[in-house]
Scaffold this active site. Structure first.
Site, PDB file in Angstrom:
ATOM      1  N   SER A 177       0.806  -1.224   0.000  1.00 54.14           N
ATOM      2  CA  SER A 177       0.000   0.000   0.000  1.00 54.14           C
ATOM      3  C   SER A 177       0.837   1.271   0.000  1.00 54.14           C
ATOM      4  O   SER A 177       0.380   2.300  -0.479  1.00 54.14           O
ATOM      5  CB  SER A 177      -0.964  -0.001   1.183  1.00 54.14           C
ATOM      6  OG  SER A 177      -0.281  -0.227   2.393  1.00 54.14           O
ATOM      7  N   HIS A 205      -5.099  -3.454  -3.102  1.00 49.86           N
ATOM      8  CA  HIS A 205      -4.708  -2.498  -4.142  1.00 49.86           C
ATOM      9  C   HIS A 205      -4.547  -3.129  -5.525  1.00 49.86           C
ATOM     10  O   HIS A 205      -4.165  -2.453  -6.475  1.00 49.86           O
ATOM     11  CB  HIS A 205      -3.426  -1.770  -3.734  1.00 49.86           C
ATOM     12  CG  HIS A 205      -3.582  -1.025  -2.446  1.00 49.86           C
ATOM     13  ND1 HIS A 205      -4.135   0.237  -2.384  1.00 49.86           N
ATOM     14  CD2 HIS A 205      -3.316  -1.384  -1.175  1.00 49.86           C
ATOM     15  CE1 HIS A 205      -4.173   0.625  -1.123  1.00 49.86           C
ATOM     16  NE2 HIS A 205      -3.683  -0.334  -0.364  1.00 49.86           N
ATOM     17  N   LYS A 236     -11.824   0.623  -2.262  1.00 45.98           N
ATOM     18  CA  LYS A 236     -10.749   1.251  -3.037  1.00 45.98           C
ATOM     19  C   LYS A 236     -11.151   1.266  -4.514  1.00 45.98           C
ATOM     20  O   LYS A 236     -12.049   2.021  -4.863  1.00 45.98           O
ATOM     21  CB  LYS A 236      -9.438   0.536  -2.724  1.00 45.98           C
ATOM     22  CG  LYS A 236      -9.026   0.914  -1.281  1.00 45.98           C
ATOM     23  CD  LYS A 236      -7.896   0.149  -0.686  1.00 45.98           C
ATOM     24  CE  LYS A 236      -7.694   0.653   0.750  1.00 45.98           C
ATOM     25  NZ  LYS A 236      -6.918  -0.236   1.589  1.00 45.98           N
TER      26      LYS A 236
HETATM   27  C1  LIG Z   1      -6.905  -0.328   3.048  1.00 44.39           C
HETATM   28  C2  LIG Z   1      -6.301  -1.646   3.335  1.00 44.39           C
HETATM   29  C3  LIG Z   1      -6.915  -2.554   4.202  1.00 44.39           C
HETATM   30  C4  LIG Z   1      -8.115  -2.178   5.020  1.00 44.39           C
HETATM   31  O1  LIG Z   1      -9.259  -2.157   4.266  1.00 44.39           O
HETATM   32  P1  LIG Z   1     -10.492  -1.245   4.715  1.00 44.39           P
HETATM   33  O2  LIG Z   1     -11.633  -1.770   3.942  1.00 44.39           O
HETATM   34  O3  LIG Z   1     -10.117   0.148   4.365  1.00 44.39           O
HETATM   35  O4  LIG Z   1     -10.639  -1.450   6.192  1.00 44.39           O
HETATM   36  C5  LIG Z   1      -6.363  -3.808   4.323  1.00 44.39           C
HETATM   37  N1  LIG Z   1      -5.237  -4.147   3.669  1.00 44.39           N
HETATM   38  C6  LIG Z   1      -4.595  -3.292   2.859  1.00 44.39           C
HETATM   39  C7  LIG Z   1      -3.352  -3.721   2.163  1.00 44.39           C
HETATM   40  C8  LIG Z   1      -5.109  -2.003   2.677  1.00 44.39           C
HETATM   41  O5  LIG Z   1      -4.474  -1.130   1.905  1.00 44.39           O
END
Ligand SMILES: *Cc1c(COP(=O)(O)O)cnc(C)c1O
Length: 386
Positions: A177, A205, A236
């Protein structure tokens, strides 16, 4: 206690580490209004520009009319709506795994899955740069928790070789991330087969961005195996909220019984699932969106020419610009802000000390003019701030 909290906050501020929330006054998009000021934004993980898509807004409005706004109870009581069920089946089919289960967020999914699948006597092998919630899930599970150097297959193999744990689970972000690089998933899978381990892949991602029609990192590498359990978030690239876990039917059946963040938590409203069903259709039909996104990535990588700072060698929509010092990263972010551009400065403990950075995230909604504006402003900043 309150005095010590106050002291810690003041120390954070002195160290250039105090985080502040900006107030968003518009929908999430590439052009936003924050603190009542318009900005060009390179901040969000809405990689396909779906968070404000008219078809998804219409889908949510219609689904709310048909299903209400609340789930009412845990999925095991009366909260599992047909919209949730349809979306689970659609997601499993889309990513090419037999079954899937929805969670209300990615954070909840990781804690729930690690907590349920492994425990005392078992071991988790985790990349050092994994997302915080994989670490939290690891601690919460009570399994042994081994961390290996970022993307280091040989280091991981040594740990697996030495392990006498009953069940072994490798856990890694698929796309990191804060670095944007991709985990060596085929190599991990080979180790799983050799050492009788399982692979938990967090595709927060990669889902929607990588692979055929945005099916994600497993599709990018064209790997599938009963040893793989994948998770992806839906807030996302999918533009809405939530997460799902996919894998063998026995894994999903087991999680429905044992993942506490599933069992003891109210599901997201069914209308969100109906919205996400439409979002998955847009992702699948979105090859043109991904083509535009990767055109932006290539443009940035080829046109940003810097002396002091440098982009990491990422091929994904996450393009980190390493600055190093916390305050220098903050100063760069603040300078860009004066130029009407938002790019977040990411500092420890989110990233290792000495690697403070600007996390530039690109979206299919950006156009060349947007990226040109960013490149020019960063070039200017290097002159002004050096
Ligand atoms: C954003 C993210 C999460 C958490 O997901 P949410 O739905 O925002 O709680 C988990 N793992 C990674 C790698 C992330 O970037």
């Amino acid at each position: 206690m309150l005095a010590s909290l106050q002291k810690e906050l003041e120390q954070r501020k002195a160290d250039g580490l105090l985080r502040q929330r900006r107030l968003l006054d518009s929908p999430q998009a590439e052009h936003i209004v924050a603190n009542q000021t318009p900005f060009l934004s390179f901040c969000s993980n809405d990689y396909l520009g779906l968070a404000n898509h008219p078809k998804l807004i219409a889908a949510m409005q219609q689904a709310a009319g048909a299903s209400g706004v609340g789930s009412g109870a845990s999925g095991l009581v009366t909260g599992h709506h047909r919209y949730h069920d349809d979306l689970e089946k659609q997601l499993a089919k889309f990513v090419g795994l037999p079954a899937a289960l929805l969670f209300s967020t990615g954070y909840m999914a990781n804690i729930g899955v690690l907590g349920a699948l492994v425990g005392r006597g078992d071991a988790i092998f985790a990349d050092k740069l994994n997302h915080a919630c994989l670490n939290d899930g690891g601690y919460y599970s009570l399994a042994e928790f081994h961390r290996f150097a970022h993307n280091d297959v040989a280091a991981l193999e040594k740990l697996l070789q030495a392990s006498t744990a009953k069940h072994k689970l490798i856990a890694a972000d698929a796309v990191f991330s804060m670095d944007g690089d991709i985990a060596p998933i085929p190599e991990y899978l080979a180790l799983c087969e050799q050492y009788d381990a399982y692979l938990y892949i967090d595709d927060a991602h990669g889902f929607g961005v990588l692979g055929a029609h945005g099916k994600g990192s497993l599709s990018h590498f064209n790997v599938r195996s009963p040893r793989i359990i994948m998770m992806a978030t839906l807030g996302k690239a999918a533009g809405v909220a939530g997460a799902f876990v996919a894998g063998e039917p026995v894994v999903i059946d087991y999680l429905i019984q044992k993942a506490k963040s599933y069992v003891y938590s109210t599901p997201a409203p069914p209308a969100l699932s109906a919205t996400l069903s439409e979002s998955v259709r847009l992702i699948e039909a979105g090859d043109d969106l991904r083509a535009n996104l990767f055109e932006m990535v290539t443009y940035l990588k080829t046109h940003l020419k810097l002396e002091k700072w440098q982009l990491l060698p990422s091929q994904t929509s996450i393009q980190p610009l390493i600055v190093g010092d916390n305050k220098a990263a903050l100063a760069l972010s603040e300078y860009l802000q004066t130029q009407g551009i938002l790019v977040p400065a990411i500092r420890p403990p989110t990233v290792p000390t000495g690697t403070a950075r600007l996390r530039i995230s690109l979206s299919a909604a950006h156009c060349l003019k947007d990226v040109q504006q960013l490149v020019a402003a960063i070039h200017q900043a290097e002159k002004v701030l050096l």
